[in-house]
Write a protein that holds these residues in place. Structure first.
Motif, short mmCIF file in Angstrom:
data_model
loop_
_atom_site.label_atom_id
_atom_site.label_comp_id
_atom_site.label_asym_id
_atom_site.label_seq_id
_atom_site.Cartn_x
_atom_site.Cartn_y
_atom_site.Cartn_z
N ARG A 184 0.84 -1.20 0.00
CA ARG A 184 0.00 0.00 0.00
C ARG A 184 0.88 1.25 0.00
N LYS A 185 1.98 1.20 0.77
CA LYS A 185 2.89 2.35 0.78
C LYS A 185 3.60 2.47 -0.57
N LEU A 186 3.96 1.32 -1.15
CA LEU A 186 4.60 1.34 -2.47
C LEU A 186 3.69 1.98 -3.51
N LEU A 187 2.39 1.74 -3.40
CA LEU A 187 1.45 2.34 -4.34
C LEU A 187 1.48 3.87 -4.24
N TRP A 188 1.60 4.41 -3.03
CA TRP A 188 1.73 5.86 -2.88
C TRP A 188 3.06 6.32 -3.49
N ASN A 189 4.12 5.60 -3.14
CA ASN A 189 5.45 6.00 -3.62
C ASN A 189 5.54 5.97 -5.14
N VAL A 190 5.01 4.93 -5.75
CA VAL A 190 5.13 4.82 -7.20
C VAL A 190 4.23 5.84 -7.90
N THR A 191 3.19 6.29 -7.22
CA THR A 191 2.30 7.31 -7.77
C THR A 191 2.97 8.68 -7.80
N ASP A 241 -8.53 6.82 -2.59
CA ASP A 241 -8.09 7.08 -1.21
C ASP A 241 -6.70 7.71 -1.21
N ILE A 242 -5.81 7.21 -2.06
CA ILE A 242 -4.44 7.73 -2.13
C ILE A 242 -4.43 9.20 -2.54
N MET A 243 -5.22 9.54 -3.55
CA MET A 243 -5.25 10.92 -4.02
C MET A 243 -5.86 11.85 -2.97
N GLU A 244 -6.92 11.40 -2.32
CA GLU A 244 -7.60 12.23 -1.32
C GLU A 244 -6.69 12.52 -0.13
N LYS A 245 -5.99 11.47 0.34
CA LYS A 245 -5.17 11.62 1.54
C LYS A 245 -3.82 12.29 1.27
N SER A 246 -3.47 12.46 0.00
CA SER A 246 -2.17 13.04 -0.34
C SER A 246 -2.12 14.54 -0.18
N HIS A 247 -3.26 15.18 0.04
CA HIS A 247 -3.26 16.64 0.21
C HIS A 247 -2.49 17.07 1.46
N VAL A 248 -2.43 16.20 2.46
CA VAL A 248 -1.65 16.54 3.67
C VAL A 248 -0.15 16.49 3.38
N GLU A 253 8.66 16.91 -0.27
CA GLU A 253 9.61 16.59 -1.33
C GLU A 253 9.90 15.11 -1.22
N THR A 254 9.50 14.33 -2.20
CA THR A 254 9.66 12.88 -2.13
C THR A 254 11.12 12.49 -2.04
N SER A 255 11.35 11.26 -1.59
CA SER A 255 12.73 10.80 -1.43
C SER A 255 13.49 10.77 -2.75
N MET A 256 12.80 10.41 -3.84
CA MET A 256 13.48 10.40 -5.13
C MET A 256 13.83 11.80 -5.59
N LEU A 257 12.95 12.75 -5.31
CA LEU A 257 13.24 14.14 -5.64
C LEU A 257 14.45 14.64 -4.84
N GLN A 258 14.48 14.32 -3.56
CA GLN A 258 15.61 14.73 -2.72
C GLN A 258 16.91 14.13 -3.24
N ASP A 259 16.88 12.84 -3.60
CA ASP A 259 18.08 12.19 -4.12
C ASP A 259 18.56 12.86 -5.41
N LYS A 260 17.62 13.14 -6.30
CA LYS A 260 17.98 13.76 -7.58
C LYS A 260 18.62 15.13 -7.35
N ARG A 261 18.01 15.94 -6.47
CA ARG A 261 18.55 17.27 -6.19
C ARG A 261 19.91 17.22 -5.51
N ILE A 271 11.28 1.23 -6.49
CA ILE A 271 10.00 1.93 -6.55
C ILE A 271 9.32 1.76 -7.90
N CYS A 272 10.09 1.85 -8.98
CA CYS A 272 9.50 1.75 -10.33
C CYS A 272 9.80 0.42 -11.01
N GLY A 273 11.09 0.10 -11.08
CA GLY A 273 11.51 -1.09 -11.82
C GLY A 273 10.87 -2.36 -11.32
#
Length: 309
Positions: A184-191, A241-248, A253-261, A271-273
Motif C-alpha cells: 500500500r505504501k509502495l502504491l503511494w510511492n510509485v504514484t 483514497d491515495i489521491m484524497e489523503k495526499s493533500h496533507v 519533497e519525495t525521497s526520489m526528488l531529494q536524491d535527484k537534487r 520503486i518503479c523497476g
C-alpha cells in the motif's frame, strides 16, 4: 537495548534519535560531512513536537555494530545487498534486522542473508529531510510506523519491538500482514515519487495540475492491477483514497526528488523497476509507469556517469 542505525539519513536519523532520546544505546553509521558534524555536535531533530539533540556513537565502522541487539536498516534500496553482505560476518547471530526502506523487495534480499526469522519490516510514514549534516527536519503529521514479522513464529518479538518503539514516543502499530501494508505504501510511492522527481517539484504541484494528476492516477491504477494480479489484497479503487489523503503531503519533497537534487542515485529499481518487472511476470501492462521509469533511468545513468568521471 543496544541499537545500530545503518543509513543515518532523514528516516534512520529521526527514528534512531527518538530511541536514543529515551535511553537506548544507539550507534549511528554515517559518512563524510554528516559524520564529522555529528561527532562534533550530535544529531538534532527539529519536528512538530519540538527539538532535541542526541549524542551517542557516530562512526563509519560496521565493526561497531558487533554487539548490537537490533539494527534499523535504513540504507537506500540500491545499497541493500552490498551493505547486508558486509554486516553478515560482523553482527551477532541473533541480532534482529528491522528494515524501514522503501519498496517491497528488500525483505527478500535481507531474509536470504540473515534468515527470515531475524528480519522484520516497517512501513514508515514520515515527512523529513536532513537539511544539513546532523540536522533532521520533520514536518507535517506525526511520524508513524507499521511493523510486522516476515516469519509467523516471530509475532511475539514483533509485538515487543512495537512496544519498544511506542515507549520511545513513536506512533507504532503491529500488522499481521506487513507485506500488504508495504505494498500500500509502495502504491503511494510509485504514484508520486517518480513523477515528482521527473518534474522536480513537490507533491502539491502534481495534485494542482490536471494533466499531472491524471498521469499520477494512471500510474497508481497500473500498479494496483499489478499488486492485485500478484495476489496482494488491495482495493481496486485504492487510487481514490491515495489521491484524497495526499493533500496533507502537498509540501512534501519525495525521497526520489531529494536524491535527484542532491546528486544521488534514485531508488528507481525498488520503486518503479520492481513494479514494471512484476507486471511483466503477471501479464499486466504498465505503459505510463514504464515511460516515466525509462526517462528517469536515462537521467540516473547520466548522473552516474558524471560521478564516475
Amino acid at each position: 537495548m543496544k541499537i545500530g542505525v545503518v543509513g543515518t539519513g532523514a528516516v534512520g536519523g529521526y527514528f534512531g534519535a527518538c530511541l536514543g532520546n529515551t535511553g537506548h544505546e544507539v550507534v549511528f553509521i554515517a559518512r563524510g560531512d554528516k559524520l564529522v558534524k555529528m561527532k562534533e555536535k550530535g544529531l538534532t531533530v527539529q519536528g512538530t513536537e519540538g527539538e532535541f539533540t542526541v549524542s551517542g556513537a557516530f562512526t563509519e565502522s560496521y565493526e561497531s555494530l558487533s554487539d548490537v541487539d537490533l539494527i534499523l536498516f535504513c540504507v537506500k534500496s540500491t545499497a541493500t545487498k552490498i551493505v547486508a553482505e558486509a554486516l553478515v560476518p560482523i553482527i551477532k547471530k541473533d541480532t534482529l534486522i528491522l528494515t524501514l526502506q522503501n519498496g517491497v523487495d528488500n525483505e527478500e534480499t535481507l531474509a536470504s542473508l540473515f534468515g527470515s526469522v531475524r528480519v522484520f519490516s516497517a512501513a514508515s510514514y514520515i515527512q523529513a529531510q536532513m537539511t544539513e549534516p546532523g540536522l533532521v527536519k520533520q514536518i507535517g503529521n506525526s511520524p508513524r510506523l507499521v511493523i510486522g514479522a516476515l516469519d509467523e513464529s516471530q509475532k511475539e518479538v514483533a509485538q515487543q519491538l512495537t512496544i519498544m518503539l511506542q515507549n520511545a514516543g513513536i506512533e507504532t502499530y503491529l500488522s499481521s500482514n506487513i507485506l500488504k501494508v508495504k505494498w500500500r505504501k509502495l502504491l503511494w510511492n510509485v504514484t508520486f515519487n517518480p513523477l515528482s522527481a521527473l518534474i522536480e517539484s513537490k507533491v502539491g504541484v502534481i495534485l494542482d495540475n490536471d494533466d499531472l494528476k491524471t498521469i499520477a492516477i494512471r500510474i497508481c491504477q497500473e500498479a494496483t492491477k499489478v499488486a492485485r494480479k500478484a495476489g496482494i489484497p488491495v482495493e481496486e479503487d485504492i487510487w481514490v483514497d491515495i489521491m484524497e489523503k495526499s493533500h496533507v503531503s502537498r509540501n512534501h519533497e519525495t525521497s526520489m526528488l531529494q536524491d535527484k537534487r542532491n546528486g544521488k542515485q534514485m531508488e528507481l529499481e525498488s520503486i518503479c523497476g520492481y513494479v514494471v518487472k512484476k507486471g511483466k511476470e503477471v501479464d499486466v501492462d504498465t505503459p505510463v509507469l514504464e515511460t516515466i521509469y525509462g526517462l528517469l533511468k536515462l537521467e540516473d545513468n547520466n548522473l552516474t556517469l558524471v560521478h564516475v568521471k
